[in-house]
Design a protein around this motif. Structure first.
Motif, PDB file in Angstrom:
ATOM      1  N   LYS A  60     -66.832  15.373 -22.153  1.00 23.31           N
ATOM      2  CA  LYS A  60     -66.462  14.112 -21.528  1.00 23.31           C
ATOM      3  C   LYS A  60     -67.372  13.747 -20.360  1.00 23.31           C
ATOM      4  CE  LYS A  60     -61.527  13.923 -22.687  1.00 23.31           C
ATOM      5  NZ  LYS A  60     -60.151  13.778 -22.155  1.00 23.31           N
TER       6      LYS A  60
ATOM      7  N   GLU B 235     -64.192  19.656 -20.043  1.00 25.26           N
ATOM      8  CA  GLU B 235     -63.262  18.815 -20.798  1.00 25.26           C
ATOM      9  C   GLU B 235     -63.974  18.239 -22.011  1.00 25.26           C
ATOM     10  OE1 GLU B 235     -60.865  15.950 -18.822  1.00 25.26           O
ATOM     11  OE2 GLU B 235     -60.775  17.105 -16.966  1.00 25.26           O
TER      12      GLU B 235
ATOM     13  N   PHE C  61     -63.505  15.862 -25.901  1.00 22.90           N
ATOM     14  CA  PHE C  61     -62.705  14.957 -26.711  1.00 22.90           C
ATOM     15  C   PHE C  61     -62.177  15.718 -27.924  1.00 22.90           C
ATOM     16  CE2 PHE C  61     -65.487  11.924 -24.506  1.00 22.90           C
ATOM     17  CZ  PHE C  61     -64.566  10.978 -24.102  1.00 22.90           C
ATOM     18  N   LYS C  62     -60.921  15.532 -28.245  1.00 27.34           N
ATOM     19  CA  LYS C  62     -60.320  16.202 -29.386  1.00 27.34           C
ATOM     20  C   LYS C  62     -60.848  15.605 -30.687  1.00 27.34           C
ATOM     21  CE  LYS C  62     -55.859  17.472 -31.389  1.00 27.34           C
ATOM     22  NZ  LYS C  62     -54.377  17.350 -31.288  1.00 27.34           N
ATOM     23  N   ASP C  63     -61.298  16.452 -31.586  1.00 26.25           N
ATOM     24  CA  ASP C  63     -61.756  16.064 -32.921  1.00 26.25           C
ATOM     25  C   ASP C  63     -62.953  15.107 -32.893  1.00 26.25           C
ATOM     26  OD1 ASP C  63     -59.691  17.567 -34.057  1.00 26.25           O
ATOM     27  OD2 ASP C  63     -58.298  15.878 -33.887  1.00 26.25           O
TER      28      ASP C  63
ATOM     29  N   ASN D 134     -67.166  15.125 -32.008  1.00 19.88           N
ATOM     30  CA  ASN D 134     -68.340  15.939 -31.688  1.00 19.88           C
ATOM     31  C   ASN D 134     -69.417  15.134 -30.956  1.00 19.88           C
ATOM     32  OD1 ASN D 134     -67.292  18.308 -32.909  1.00 19.88           O
ATOM     33  ND2 ASN D 134     -67.901  17.552 -34.921  1.00 19.88           N
TER      34      ASN D 134
END
Length: 273
Positions: free
Chosen positions: A199, A213, A215-217, A219
């Motif tokens: 992030k 940190e 981001f989910k899912d 790349n």
């Protein structure tokens, strides 16, 4: 210069840093208790100390190490931080929802005045404002759709069996003659990508300290990093601090103009608005 006025309530802004660099105060540690006591009463109650080393090459090729100490004063949720070392005061925010430049510059000037009232800054050597935008790659919105087409990069032939994913990188730097304040500034634009879903760029210290940190899912992440700064030859304190509002107003206006006019696409203005 035309003053671009636009608000992106769903925009990509992820961090803002503003900095004043001054002539070194070698005994800065002696002032920190008073600085901490003052800042804790100005919405920065959390306190931490960062320690590290700086490596420098001597005149005969020898490696010298210098102990670095940085004091961090944070808001209750760590979204706002003031970082101080022997020659720098930096104010950064990492929660940009509802970001307001006037409130931001007001807090920075208040912090500078509070710090100066204790240490008595002798001279100012650098002023800088940096905006970091992050664009996570999504199925319904690619980075190429929101950045101007001249940032899309070179097209490689699909007939070649490439073994990796292409990452775009761009960097440019230009001087700006700011007539209203009679100063020459340096404007730098960098666009970088990573495949780790981070992030924030790696040089941004996110508090509280911990794992980066992500981001989910997601790349692929694209950073649009804009830094606008002024280098000074040890300018007298009163000649600079008294006009911080005007100086940073010009730095901010140029960043805003370039971002909305040359960096992002018309679709971005619609999607992020």
């Amino acid at each position: 210069m035309n003053r671009t006025k636009m608000t992106l309530s769903n925009g990509p802004l992820t961090a803002v840093l503003i900095q004043l660099k001054f002539s070194p105060i070698m005994q800065i540690a002696e002032y920190i208790p008073k600085v901490q006591d003052l800042l804790r009463r100005k919405d920065f109650p959390l306190f931490d100390v960062l320690q590290g080393e700086n490596f420098q090459t001597g005149p005969h090729g020898e490696i010298k190490t210098e102990k670095l100490e940085q004091w961090v004063f944070s808001s209750n949720d760590y979204s706002e931080n003031i970082l101080i070392d022997k020659d720098t005061l930096t104010y950064q925010i990492t929660d940009c929802s509802g970001y307001d430049y006037q409130a931001f510059i007001g807090k920075f000037i208040e912090a500078v005045n509070s710090f100066d009232s204790i240490v008595d800054i002798s001279a100012v050597t650098r002023l800088g404002l940096r905006y970091i935008n992050v664009i996570p790659e999504k199925e319904n919105l690619s980075w190429k759709e929101v950045l101007h087409e001249h940032f899309h990069g070179m097209q490689f032939p699909e007939s070649v069996s490439w073994s990796d994913n292409a990452l775009f990188a761009y960097s440019t730097q230009r001087g700006v003659q700011i007539e209203s304040i009679k100063m020459l500034s340096n404007f730098q634009l960098r666009i970088m990508q990573n495949l780790n879903g981070y992030k924030y760029p790696q040089d941004i210290i996110k508090f509280p300290l911990g794992a980066p940190e992500v981001f989910k899912d997601i790349n692929l992440v694209t950073f649009v990093d804009i830094d606008h700064y002024i280098l000074l030859k040890a300018a007298k304190k009163h000649e600079v601090i008294e006009q911080l509002d005007s100086i940073f107003g010009e730095l901010h206006a140029t960043i805003e103009e370039v971002f909305f006019t040359s960096v992002i696409s018309e679709k971005a203005k619609i999607v992020w608005k």
